[in-house]
Design a protein around this motif. Sequence first.
Motif, PDB file in Angstrom:
ATOM      1  N   ARG A 126     -32.813   8.159  44.497  1.00 44.08           N
ATOM      2  CA  ARG A 126     -34.191   7.834  44.122  1.00 44.08           C
ATOM      3  C   ARG A 126     -34.470   6.341  44.294  1.00 44.08           C
ATOM      4  N   ALA A 127     -33.521   5.504  43.862  1.00 41.82           N
ATOM      5  CA  ALA A 127     -33.697   4.054  43.976  1.00 41.82           C
ATOM      6  C   ALA A 127     -33.769   3.614  45.438  1.00 41.82           C
ATOM      7  N   SER A 128     -32.940   4.223  46.281  1.00 42.81           N
ATOM      8  CA  SER A 128     -32.948   3.892  47.717  1.00 42.81           C
ATOM      9  C   SER A 128     -34.292   4.260  48.335  1.00 42.81           C
ATOM     10  N   ARG A 129     -34.796   5.423  47.965  1.00 41.34           N
ATOM     11  CA  ARG A 129     -36.093   5.872  48.488  1.00 41.34           C
ATOM     12  C   ARG A 129     -37.217   4.957  47.987  1.00 41.34           C
ATOM     13  N   ASP A 130     -37.175   4.600  46.711  1.00 44.33           N
ATOM     14  CA  ASP A 130     -38.212   3.720  46.158  1.00 44.33           C
ATOM     15  C   ASP A 130     -38.208   2.355  46.834  1.00 44.33           C
ATOM     16  N   LYS A 131     -37.024   1.846  47.127  1.00 41.51           N
ATOM     17  CA  LYS A 131     -36.918   0.564  47.826  1.00 41.51           C
ATOM     18  C   LYS A 131     -37.503   0.680  49.242  1.00 41.51           C
ATOM     19  N   ALA A 132     -37.278   1.828  49.864  1.00 43.28           N
ATOM     20  CA  ALA A 132     -37.819   2.059  51.214  1.00 43.28           C
ATOM     21  C   ALA A 132     -39.342   2.037  51.219  1.00 43.28           C
ATOM     22  N   GLN A 133     -39.946   2.427  50.088  1.00 38.46           N
ATOM     23  CA  GLN A 133     -41.409   2.507  50.008  1.00 38.46           C
ATOM     24  C   GLN A 133     -42.077   1.160  49.715  1.00 38.46           C
ATOM     25  N   LEU A 134     -41.288   0.141  49.368  1.00 35.82           N
ATOM     26  CA  LEU A 134     -41.868  -1.166  49.055  1.00 35.82           C
ATOM     27  C   LEU A 134     -42.564  -1.758  50.275  1.00 35.82           C
ATOM     28  N   SER A 135     -43.661  -2.456  50.028  1.00 34.01           N
ATOM     29  CA  SER A 135     -44.457  -3.015  51.132  1.00 34.01           C
ATOM     30  C   SER A 135     -43.684  -4.060  51.931  1.00 34.01           C
ATOM     31  N   GLY A 136     -42.726  -4.739  51.296  1.00 30.32           N
ATOM     32  CA  GLY A 136     -41.962  -5.769  51.995  1.00 30.32           C
ATOM     33  C   GLY A 136     -40.796  -5.247  52.812  1.00 30.32           C
ATOM     34  N   THR A 137     -40.583  -3.940  52.798  1.00 31.35           N
ATOM     35  CA  THR A 137     -39.465  -3.344  53.536  1.00 31.35           C
ATOM     36  C   THR A 137     -39.862  -3.104  54.991  1.00 31.35           C
ATOM     37  N   SER A 138     -39.047  -3.607  55.919  1.00 31.82           N
ATOM     38  CA  SER A 138     -39.335  -3.418  57.345  1.00 31.82           C
ATOM     39  C   SER A 138     -39.140  -1.962  57.732  1.00 31.82           C
ATOM     40  N   GLU A 139     -39.693  -1.559  58.873  1.00 29.56           N
ATOM     41  CA  GLU A 139     -39.576  -0.170  59.325  1.00 29.56           C
ATOM     42  C   GLU A 139     -38.131   0.210  59.606  1.00 29.56           C
ATOM     43  N   LYS A 142     -36.409   0.566  56.275  1.00 27.95           N
ATOM     44  CA  LYS A 142     -36.921   1.765  55.613  1.00 27.95           C
ATOM     45  C   LYS A 142     -36.189   3.012  56.114  1.00 27.95           C
ATOM     46  N   LYS A 143     -36.017   3.101  57.408  1.00 30.61           N
ATOM     47  CA  LYS A 143     -35.320   4.260  57.984  1.00 30.61           C
ATOM     48  C   LYS A 143     -33.883   4.336  57.467  1.00 30.61           C
ATOM     49  N   LEU A 144     -33.196   3.206  57.454  1.00 32.19           N
ATOM     50  CA  LEU A 144     -31.816   3.173  56.964  1.00 32.19           C
ATOM     51  C   LEU A 144     -31.734   3.597  55.498  1.00 32.19           C
ATOM     52  N   LEU A 145     -32.659   3.104  54.705  1.00 40.21           N
ATOM     53  CA  LEU A 145     -32.672   3.427  53.276  1.00 40.21           C
ATOM     54  C   LEU A 145     -32.945   4.905  53.031  1.00 40.21           C
ATOM     55  N   LEU A 146     -33.826   5.498  53.816  1.00 38.66           N
ATOM     56  CA  LEU A 146     -34.163   6.908  53.627  1.00 38.66           C
ATOM     57  C   LEU A 146     -32.984   7.817  53.987  1.00 38.66           C
ATOM     58  N   TYR A 147     -32.273   7.468  55.057  1.00 36.85           N
ATOM     59  CA  TYR A 147     -31.089   8.265  55.410  1.00 36.85           C
ATOM     60  C   TYR A 147     -29.965   8.031  54.398  1.00 36.85           C
ATOM     61  N   GLU A 148     -29.894   6.822  53.878  1.00 41.15           N
ATOM     62  CA  GLU A 148     -28.928   6.498  52.827  1.00 41.15           C
ATOM     63  C   GLU A 148     -29.236   7.328  51.581  1.00 41.15           C
ATOM     64  N   ALA A 149     -30.505   7.417  51.236  1.00 36.58           N
ATOM     65  CA  ALA A 149     -30.931   8.200  50.071  1.00 36.58           C
ATOM     66  C   ALA A 149     -30.550   9.668  50.243  1.00 36.58           C
ATOM     67  N   LEU A 150     -30.748  10.201  51.448  1.00 37.00           N
ATOM     68  CA  LEU A 150     -30.402  11.599  51.720  1.00 37.00           C
ATOM     69  C   LEU A 150     -28.910  11.841  51.501  1.00 37.00           C
ATOM     70  N   GLU A 151     -28.086  10.904  51.948  1.00 39.00           N
ATOM     71  CA  GLU A 151     -26.638  11.052  51.781  1.00 39.00           C
ATOM     72  C   GLU A 151     -26.248  11.058  50.308  1.00 39.00           C
ATOM     73  N   TYR A 152     -26.855  10.182  49.523  1.00 41.10           N
ATOM     74  CA  TYR A 152     -26.545  10.133  48.089  1.00 41.10           C
ATOM     75  C   TYR A 152     -26.986  11.430  47.401  1.00 41.10           C
ATOM     76  N   ALA A 153     -28.161  11.922  47.761  1.00 42.58           N
ATOM     77  CA  ALA A 153     -28.673  13.155  47.158  1.00 42.58           C
ATOM     78  C   ALA A 153     -27.787  14.346  47.524  1.00 42.58           C
ATOM     79  N   LYS A 154     -27.331  14.364  48.760  1.00 39.91           N
ATOM     80  CA  LYS A 154     -26.440  15.446  49.219  1.00 39.91           C
ATOM     81  C   LYS A 154     -25.140  15.430  48.426  1.00 39.91           C
ATOM     82  N   ARG A 155     -24.580  14.252  48.223  1.00 37.06           N
ATOM     83  CA  ARG A 155     -23.336  14.125  47.447  1.00 37.06           C
ATOM     84  C   ARG A 155     -23.554  14.530  45.995  1.00 37.06           C
ATOM     85  N   ALA A 156     -24.703  14.176  45.433  1.00 36.60           N
ATOM     86  CA  ALA A 156     -25.005  14.573  44.055  1.00 36.60           C
ATOM     87  C   ALA A 156     -25.028  16.088  43.927  1.00 36.60           C
TER      88      ALA A 156
END
Length: 317
Positions: A126-139, A142-156
């Motif tokens: 959730r934190a990785s996804r929220d960081k990806a949504q911040l306006s200061g996050t580059s595209e 953002k992509k790296l963070l979203l795939y990172e978030a998916l990996e953490y969620a999958k492990r959970a």
Amino acid sequence: MALSLRLWRSLPLGRSAAPGPRLPTGAAGSREQCVLWRLRGAEVIGNPGAFKRSLLFSALSYLGFEAYQVISQAAVVHAAAKVFRVEEILEQADYLYESGETEKLYQLLSQYKESEDAELLWRLARASRDKAQLSGTSEEEKKLLLYEALEYAKRALEKNESSFAAHKWYAICISDVGDYEGIRAKIANAYVIKEHFEKAIELNPKDATAIHLMGIWCYTFAEMPWYQRRIAKMLFATPPSSTYEEALGYFHRAEQVDPNFYSKNLLLLGKTYLKLHNKKLAAFWLTKAKDYPAHTEEDKQIQTEAAQLLTGFSDKN
């Protein structure tokens, strides 16, 4: 001999947990066997080396047991400390999340990305996804963070399939990465996403967010453009579909479970009523979305969108 026998019986071996063999009584030969036992006892007493070895073995056994108890107690204490540590981290994480401290939350949880605790991992997703949504996050970031978030969620989810939050965030993260994987993958993933949202609701019917997300799933396929519907029919025999009425039902259900829990649910209630040409109720919910206290950047964006939709009402009237 009597003294020898008494000493033999007083050795630690004679106090062991397992009872010694019982001597037969009565029948012929019993005296011979009794004599044999006495001789063996005498041999131990008559042999100082054997006696010392017996005492040493008993002492070592006792020390070994004591060491085992100490190690076992230490392991229990360590496990308890580990649990307490995780609980402390989760408490800090929840405080930062409620405070809207996205960057600090991500920094805190990133330190434990190798954790095997499902509760910690879905929060990190959730934190990785929220960081990806911040306006200061580059595209790119953002992509790296979203795939990172998916990996953490999958492990959970792998660590705890009974966690409603793990199912919920796994579905959210699959949906997010779909934007990078093309229309075919996005439609195929829609079935998986729906399955995990439904499972999250089944595990926790009082989780308004999961119910809200099912509403978004329905809303998304209700407003799917005609060309995407055509592609979906070409790729899948029975492509996913839904209606605005079904979406509205989920949004209202979420609101009943937890009133005013999320500004986006208020916004989507208004937008869904607009799709159903009910301007009065649309204006009611859009006004609630516009007036919702902004705690996050998303809240601010929703306030702006709701205000623009309401202004459109005024212009047309």
